[in-house]
Design a protein around this motif. Structure first.
Motif, PDB file in Angstrom:
ATOM      1  N   GLY A  35       0.800  -1.231   0.000  1.00 34.72           N
ATOM      2  CA  GLY A  35       0.000   0.000   0.000  1.00 34.72           C
ATOM      3  C   GLY A  35       0.827   1.273   0.000  1.00 34.72           C
ATOM      4  N   ALA A  36       1.825   1.331   0.858  1.00 34.77           N
ATOM      5  CA  ALA A  36       2.635   2.544   0.980  1.00 34.77           C
ATOM      6  C   ALA A  36       3.920   2.474   0.160  1.00 34.77           C
ATOM      7  CB  ALA A  36       2.967   2.814   2.446  1.00 34.77           C
ATOM      8  N   GLY A  37       4.206   1.312  -0.414  1.00 37.55           N
ATOM      9  CA  GLY A  37       5.394   1.183  -1.261  1.00 37.55           C
ATOM     10  C   GLY A  37       6.718   1.160  -0.515  1.00 37.55           C
ATOM     11  N   LEU A  38       6.684   0.776   0.756  1.00 39.18           N
ATOM     12  CA  LEU A  38       7.919   0.707   1.528  1.00 39.18           C
ATOM     13  C   LEU A  38       8.733  -0.522   1.147  1.00 39.18           C
ATOM     14  CD1 LEU A  38       6.512   1.501   5.084  1.00 39.18           C
ATOM     15  CD2 LEU A  38       7.764   3.068   3.595  1.00 39.18           C
ATOM     16  N   LYS A  39      10.041  -0.398   1.175  1.00 38.57           N
ATOM     17  CA  LYS A  39      10.930  -1.551   1.027  1.00 38.57           C
ATOM     18  C   LYS A  39      10.960  -2.259   2.378  1.00 38.57           C
ATOM     19  CE  LYS A  39      13.650   0.796  -2.409  1.00 38.57           C
ATOM     20  NZ  LYS A  39      14.849   1.565  -2.671  1.00 38.57           N
ATOM     21  N   PRO A  40      11.262  -3.559   2.416  1.00 37.55           N
ATOM     22  CA  PRO A  40      11.276  -4.270   3.703  1.00 37.55           C
ATOM     23  C   PRO A  40      12.138  -3.581   4.768  1.00 37.55           C
ATOM     24  CG  PRO A  40      11.375  -5.850   1.929  1.00 37.55           C
ATOM     25  CD  PRO A  40      11.480  -4.483   1.296  1.00 37.55           C
ATOM     26  N   ALA A  41      13.314  -3.117   4.408  1.00 41.42           N
ATOM     27  CA  ALA A  41      14.176  -2.452   5.398  1.00 41.42           C
ATOM     28  C   ALA A  41      13.526  -1.172   5.918  1.00 41.42           C
ATOM     29  CB  ALA A  41      15.539  -2.142   4.793  1.00 41.42           C
ATOM     30  N   GLU A  42      12.823  -0.452   5.046  1.00 40.88           N
ATOM     31  CA  GLU A  42      12.130   0.771   5.473  1.00 40.88           C
ATOM     32  C   GLU A  42      10.981   0.430   6.409  1.00 40.88           C
ATOM     33  OE1 GLU A  42      12.769   3.537   1.503  1.00 40.88           O
ATOM     34  OE2 GLU A  42      11.133   2.072   1.524  1.00 40.88           O
ATOM     35  N   PHE A  43      10.245  -0.650   6.070  1.00 39.69           N
ATOM     36  CA  PHE A  43       9.138  -1.082   6.927  1.00 39.69           C
ATOM     37  C   PHE A  43       9.641  -1.417   8.323  1.00 39.69           C
ATOM     38  CE2 PHE A  43       6.727  -4.524   8.855  1.00 39.69           C
ATOM     39  CZ  PHE A  43       5.442  -4.005   8.857  1.00 39.69           C
ATOM     40  N   TRP A  44      10.683  -2.248   8.406  1.00 39.42           N
ATOM     41  CA  TRP A  44      11.177  -2.699   9.712  1.00 39.42           C
ATOM     42  C   TRP A  44      11.907  -1.614  10.475  1.00 39.42           C
ATOM     43  CZ3 TRP A  44       8.666  -6.424  11.631  1.00 39.42           C
ATOM     44  CH2 TRP A  44       8.157  -7.434  10.831  1.00 39.42           C
ATOM     45  N   ALA A  45      12.308  -0.528   9.811  1.00 34.27           N
ATOM     46  CA  ALA A  45      12.966   0.581  10.509  1.00 34.27           C
ATOM     47  C   ALA A  45      11.961   1.475  11.227  1.00 34.27           C
ATOM     48  CB  ALA A  45      13.795   1.401   9.522  1.00 34.27           C
ATOM     49  N   LEU A  46      10.679   1.375  10.846  1.00 37.66           N
ATOM     50  CA  LEU A  46       9.643   2.194  11.478  1.00 37.66           C
ATOM     51  C   LEU A  46       9.226   1.614  12.825  1.00 37.66           C
ATOM     52  CD1 LEU A  46       7.261   2.738   8.433  1.00 37.66           C
ATOM     53  CD2 LEU A  46       8.761   4.442   9.450  1.00 37.66           C
ATOM     54  N   THR A  47       8.841   2.479  13.733  1.00 42.34           N
ATOM     55  CA  THR A  47       8.191   2.013  14.957  1.00 42.34           C
ATOM     56  C   THR A  47       6.733   1.720  14.607  1.00 42.34           C
ATOM     57  OG1 THR A  47       7.457   4.199  15.664  1.00 42.34           O
ATOM     58  CG2 THR A  47       9.663   3.506  16.384  1.00 42.34           C
ATOM     59  N   PRO A  48       6.033   0.917  15.403  1.00 38.14           N
ATOM     60  CA  PRO A  48       4.604   0.698  15.135  1.00 38.14           C
ATOM     61  C   PRO A  48       3.808   2.006  15.072  1.00 38.14           C
ATOM     62  CG  PRO A  48       5.385  -0.955  16.661  1.00 38.14           C
ATOM     63  CD  PRO A  48       6.508   0.046  16.484  1.00 38.14           C
ATOM     64  N   ALA A  49       4.135   2.956  15.945  1.00 43.07           N
ATOM     65  CA  ALA A  49       3.425   4.241  15.937  1.00 43.07           C
ATOM     66  C   ALA A  49       3.675   4.992  14.629  1.00 43.07           C
ATOM     67  CB  ALA A  49       3.864   5.090  17.127  1.00 43.07           C
ATOM     68  N   GLU A  50       4.906   4.987  14.144  1.00 45.74           N
ATOM     69  CA  GLU A  50       5.218   5.654  12.879  1.00 45.74           C
ATOM     70  C   GLU A  50       4.478   5.004  11.719  1.00 45.74           C
ATOM     71  OE1 GLU A  50       9.778   7.218  13.704  1.00 45.74           O
ATOM     72  OE2 GLU A  50       9.449   5.125  13.124  1.00 45.74           O
ATOM     73  N   LEU A  51       4.415   3.681  11.729  1.00 51.01           N
ATOM     74  CA  LEU A  51       3.714   2.968  10.673  1.00 51.01           C
ATOM     75  C   LEU A  51       2.232   3.315  10.676  1.00 51.01           C
ATOM     76  CD1 LEU A  51       3.671   0.918   8.375  1.00 51.01           C
ATOM     77  CD2 LEU A  51       3.381  -0.874  10.102  1.00 51.01           C
ATOM     78  N   LEU A  52       1.625   3.339  11.845  1.00 50.39           N
ATOM     79  CA  LEU A  52       0.202   3.668  11.926  1.00 50.39           C
ATOM     80  C   LEU A  52      -0.066   5.085  11.435  1.00 50.39           C
ATOM     81  CD1 LEU A  52      -0.742   1.939  15.296  1.00 50.39           C
ATOM     82  CD2 LEU A  52      -1.290   1.198  12.976  1.00 50.39           C
ATOM     83  N   ILE A  53       0.808   6.019  11.764  1.00 49.83           N
ATOM     84  CA  ILE A  53       0.658   7.389  11.271  1.00 49.83           C
ATOM     85  C   ILE A  53       0.802   7.416   9.755  1.00 49.83           C
ATOM     86  CG2 ILE A  53       1.739   9.679  11.223  1.00 49.83           C
ATOM     87  CD1 ILE A  53       2.354   9.224  14.242  1.00 49.83           C
ATOM     88  N   LEU A  54       1.796   6.713   9.231  1.00 54.38           N
ATOM     89  CA  LEU A  54       2.010   6.644   7.787  1.00 54.38           C
ATOM     90  C   LEU A  54       0.787   6.074   7.075  1.00 54.38           C
ATOM     91  CD1 LEU A  54       4.117   6.869   5.426  1.00 54.38           C
ATOM     92  CD2 LEU A  54       4.617   4.480   5.861  1.00 54.38           C
ATOM     93  N   LEU A  55       0.113   5.125   7.701  1.00 55.79           N
ATOM     94  CA  LEU A  55      -1.058   4.492   7.102  1.00 55.79           C
ATOM     95  C   LEU A  55      -2.345   5.279   7.336  1.00 55.79           C
ATOM     96  CD1 LEU A  55      -0.262   0.763   7.913  1.00 55.79           C
ATOM     97  CD2 LEU A  55       0.077   1.990   5.750  1.00 55.79           C
ATOM     98  N   GLY A  56      -2.242   6.421   8.031  1.00 58.41           N
ATOM     99  CA  GLY A  56      -3.398   7.293   8.183  1.00 58.41           C
ATOM    100  C   GLY A  56      -4.130   7.208   9.495  1.00 58.41           C
ATOM    101  N   ALA A  57      -3.611   6.475  10.457  1.00 56.96           N
ATOM    102  CA  ALA A  57      -4.273   6.399  11.765  1.00 56.96           C
ATOM    103  C   ALA A  57      -4.253   7.767  12.431  1.00 56.96           C
ATOM    104  CB  ALA A  57      -3.580   5.378  12.656  1.00 56.96           C
ATOM    105  N   GLY A  58      -5.324   8.080  13.117  1.00 63.76           N
ATOM    106  CA  GLY A  58      -5.382   9.333  13.853  1.00 63.76           C
ATOM    107  C   GLY A  58      -5.793  10.529  13.016  1.00 63.76           C
ATOM    108  N   THR A  59      -6.245  10.301  11.775  1.00 62.26           N
ATOM    109  CA  THR A  59      -6.638  11.426  10.940  1.00 62.26           C
ATOM    110  C   THR A  59      -8.113  11.755  11.071  1.00 62.26           C
ATOM    111  OG1 THR A  59      -6.999   9.966   9.056  1.00 62.26           O
ATOM    112  CG2 THR A  59      -4.828  10.995   9.224  1.00 62.26           C
ATOM    113  N   GLY A  60      -8.854  10.926  11.800  1.00 61.69           N
ATOM    114  CA  GLY A  60     -10.286  11.172  11.974  1.00 61.69           C
ATOM    115  C   GLY A  60     -10.545  12.085  13.163  1.00 61.69           C
TER     116      GLY A  60
END
Length: 67
Positions: free
Chosen positions: A16-41
């Motif tokens: 969905g976001a086009g991250l490479k595996p290393a980029e995905f695993w470098a994110l914290t769970p909170a960063e990933l959720l923000i990247l995926l749009g959590a908290g925008t409502g």
């Protein structure tokens, strides 16, 4: 049991976001959720707003004396 659905998060992050595996695993769970749009409502309704609505639209026939 894990609190995260890792396969779903990996699909969302990598496909969905086009991250490479290393980029995905470098994110914290909170960063990933923000990247995926959590908290925008909108924030959930607070107690003060619920009480305001309860006063404006009381239940018909309520006789328990609570506000």
């Amino acid at each position: 049991m894990s609190s995260f659905d890792w396969p779903a998060l990996m699909r969302a992050g990598m496909r969905g976001a086009g991250l490479k595996p290393a980029e995905f695993w470098a994110l914290t769970p909170a960063e990933l959720l923000i990247l995926l749009g959590a908290g925008t409502g909108e924030a959930p309704m607070a107690r003060a707003r619920l009480q305001e609505l309860s006063r404006a639209f009381p239940d018909e026939g309520a006789q328990d004396g609570r506000d």
